[in-house]
Design a protein around this motif. Structure first.
Motif, PDB file in Angstrom:
ATOM      1  N   LYS A  77       8.308  16.198  84.751  1.00 38.15           N
ATOM      2  CA  LYS A  77       7.826  17.575  84.901  1.00 38.15           C
ATOM      3  C   LYS A  77       6.412  17.730  84.343  1.00 38.15           C
ATOM      4  O   LYS A  77       5.538  18.338  84.966  1.00 38.15           O
ATOM      5  CB  LYS A  77       8.778  18.540  84.181  1.00 38.15           C
ATOM      6  N   GLU A  81       2.978  18.646  86.374  1.00 38.43           N
ATOM      7  CA  GLU A  81       2.196  19.845  86.058  1.00 38.43           C
ATOM      8  C   GLU A  81       0.742  19.504  85.767  1.00 38.43           C
ATOM      9  O   GLU A  81      -0.177  20.215  86.226  1.00 38.43           O
ATOM     10  CB  GLU A  81       2.829  20.573  84.869  1.00 38.43           C
ATOM     11  N   SER A  84      -1.163  18.509  88.992  1.00 40.07           N
ATOM     12  CA  SER A  84      -1.462  19.619  89.897  1.00 40.07           C
ATOM     13  C   SER A  84      -2.827  20.224  89.612  1.00 40.07           C
ATOM     14  O   SER A  84      -3.516  20.693  90.530  1.00 40.07           O
ATOM     15  CB  SER A  84      -0.378  20.700  89.783  1.00 40.07           C
ATOM     16  N   LYS A  88      -6.599  20.150  91.796  1.00 38.64           N
ATOM     17  CA  LYS A  88      -7.369  21.367  92.080  1.00 38.64           C
ATOM     18  C   LYS A  88      -8.789  21.274  91.520  1.00 38.64           C
ATOM     19  O   LYS A  88      -9.534  22.258  91.526  1.00 38.64           O
ATOM     20  CB  LYS A  88      -6.661  22.592  91.469  1.00 38.64           C
ATOM     21  N   GLU A 175      -5.092  33.335  88.140  1.00 38.42           N
ATOM     22  CA  GLU A 175      -3.696  32.937  87.997  1.00 38.42           C
ATOM     23  C   GLU A 175      -3.488  31.615  88.734  1.00 38.42           C
ATOM     24  O   GLU A 175      -3.459  31.579  89.966  1.00 38.42           O
ATOM     25  CB  GLU A 175      -2.770  34.019  88.569  1.00 38.42           C
ATOM     26  N   ILE A 176      -3.388  30.539  87.976  1.00 35.15           N
ATOM     27  CA  ILE A 176      -3.180  29.214  88.555  1.00 35.15           C
ATOM     28  C   ILE A 176      -1.946  28.593  87.909  1.00 35.15           C
ATOM     29  O   ILE A 176      -1.868  28.494  86.679  1.00 35.15           O
ATOM     30  CB  ILE A 176      -4.409  28.300  88.331  1.00 35.15           C
ATOM     31  N   PRO A 177      -0.981  28.187  88.703  1.00 34.85           N
ATOM     32  CA  PRO A 177       0.230  27.577  88.134  1.00 34.85           C
ATOM     33  C   PRO A 177      -0.097  26.407  87.208  1.00 34.85           C
ATOM     34  O   PRO A 177      -0.964  25.581  87.525  1.00 34.85           O
ATOM     35  CB  PRO A 177       0.996  27.105  89.378  1.00 34.85           C
ATOM     36  N   ASN A 178       0.567  26.376  86.060  1.00 33.95           N
ATOM     37  CA  ASN A 178       0.481  25.285  85.079  1.00 33.95           C
ATOM     38  C   ASN A 178      -0.798  25.289  84.233  1.00 33.95           C
ATOM     39  O   ASN A 178      -0.915  24.474  83.312  1.00 33.95           O
ATOM     40  CB  ASN A 178       0.616  23.910  85.756  1.00 33.95           C
ATOM     41  N   HIS A 180      -1.855  27.505  82.068  1.00 35.10           N
ATOM     42  CA  HIS A 180      -1.514  27.916  80.702  1.00 35.10           C
ATOM     43  C   HIS A 180      -0.895  26.759  79.925  1.00 35.10           C
ATOM     44  O   HIS A 180      -1.219  26.514  78.754  1.00 35.10           O
ATOM     45  CB  HIS A 180      -0.544  29.096  80.752  1.00 35.10           C
ATOM     46  N   GLU A 182      -1.309  23.545  80.380  1.00 37.45           N
ATOM     47  CA  GLU A 182      -2.313  22.516  80.106  1.00 37.45           C
ATOM     48  C   GLU A 182      -3.228  22.916  78.956  1.00 37.45           C
ATOM     49  O   GLU A 182      -3.445  22.139  78.023  1.00 37.45           O
ATOM     50  CB  GLU A 182      -3.142  22.240  81.366  1.00 37.45           C
ATOM     51  N   HIS A 208      10.158  28.476  76.999  1.00 39.63           N
ATOM     52  CA  HIS A 208       9.612  27.558  78.007  1.00 39.63           C
ATOM     53  C   HIS A 208       8.850  26.399  77.364  1.00 39.63           C
ATOM     54  O   HIS A 208       8.567  25.399  78.030  1.00 39.63           O
ATOM     55  CB  HIS A 208       8.682  28.323  78.956  1.00 39.63           C
TER      56      HIS A 208
END
Length: 263
Positions: A77, A81, A84, A88, A175-178, A180, A182, A208
């Motif tokens: 996981k 993350e 990803s 980008k 707002e970009i997944p993951n 936060h 990182e 989390h």
């Protein structure tokens, strides 16, 4: 030592007397050292138990060594993350000491305010606090930023004390997944491993964090309530809360730890 303990007792007695004179209802002390527990108990304080999620550095050689200690699912996981964000073209920078300037601190203030607005909170830290970090706190501060096409899009403010890294304020313009995870968790772990910091304390709340290498730890606060009836009611609540927190911490460590073995 004993001399230090006596000074603390005298200081607390002075504060109590001051509160009585000024008709102040209570005294509250947060995040003190565990060694001071008995002192506060002896002075009649109510001890409240809390819970945070911390990363503990088990003398890891590097981030991959940390990953190797995790179970397969958690390791996979985290790798996914982090990858990803690389895909980008997002770059992460670590800024410390002389490289911390007012410009980057202005960014951190804007990030701080964006988080305040998103969470419907209030800004108890002023802009001057952030702008004065280079002057007063640069040697004890690490700022982690995320960039996209050379533009800073997110950041986290961290402080260093007693061989610990304290993650405190984070914010982003996008707002970009993951992102936060990182900036606030994984990069903080890398920094701790590289600098041999013992712990990363990534702030309150956040179950989390568990699957990202942060396990629950007990925190303490001390409270002196002058009204006896109110104090008794609070003591009853705190007693029940303590049992619930201890049970939760034990349950998480036994059933949800991401590590292969808990040392």
């Amino acid at each position: 030592d004993e001399e230090s303990k006596e000074l603390k007792i005298k200081l607390i007695d002075y504060i109590k007397n001051y509160c009585v004179e000024k008709n102040i209802s209570s005294i509250h002390i947060n995040f003190f050292d565990t060694s001071e527990l008995d002192t506060f108990k002896g002075l009649g304080f109510t001890i409240r138990y809390g819970e945070q999620f911390h990363f503990t550095n088990q003398n890891y050689k590097n981030f991959n060594d940390f990953l190797d200690r995790l179970n397969y699912k958690s390791r996979k996981k985290i790798i996914k993350e982090r990858k990803s964000l690389i895909n980008k073209d997002i770059c992460i920078d670590i800024i410390s000491k002389k490289d911390i300037n007012k410009k980057i601190c202005e960014y951190m203030y804007e990030f701080y305010m964006s988080t305040i607005q998103k969470k419907w909170s209030y800004n108890y830290l002023s802009k001057d606090f952030f702008l004065n970090i280079p002057k007063y706190l640069s040697n004890n501060t690490i700022i982690i930023t995320a960039k996209y096409k050379k533009d800073i899009i997110a950041g986290a403010l961290n402080f260093i004390s007693n061989n610990k890294l304290y993650g405190r304020y984070w914010g982003s313009f996008v707002e970009i997944p993951n992102l936060h995870f990182e900036v606030c968790y994984y990069k903080a772990i890398e920094i701790a491993i590289k600098n041999k910091y013992y712990t990363v304390e990534a702030g309150a709340q956040g179950a989390h964090k568990i699957k990202r290498g942060y396990l629950p730890k007990i925190t303490y606060s001390a409270h002196f309530i002058f009204n006896k009836s109110l104090k008794n009611a609070i003591n009853n609540f705190v007693k029940d809360e303590k049992n619930a927190i201890l049970n939760e911490v034990n349950y998480i460590n036994e059933n949800y730890s991401p590590y292969k073995n808990i040392s």
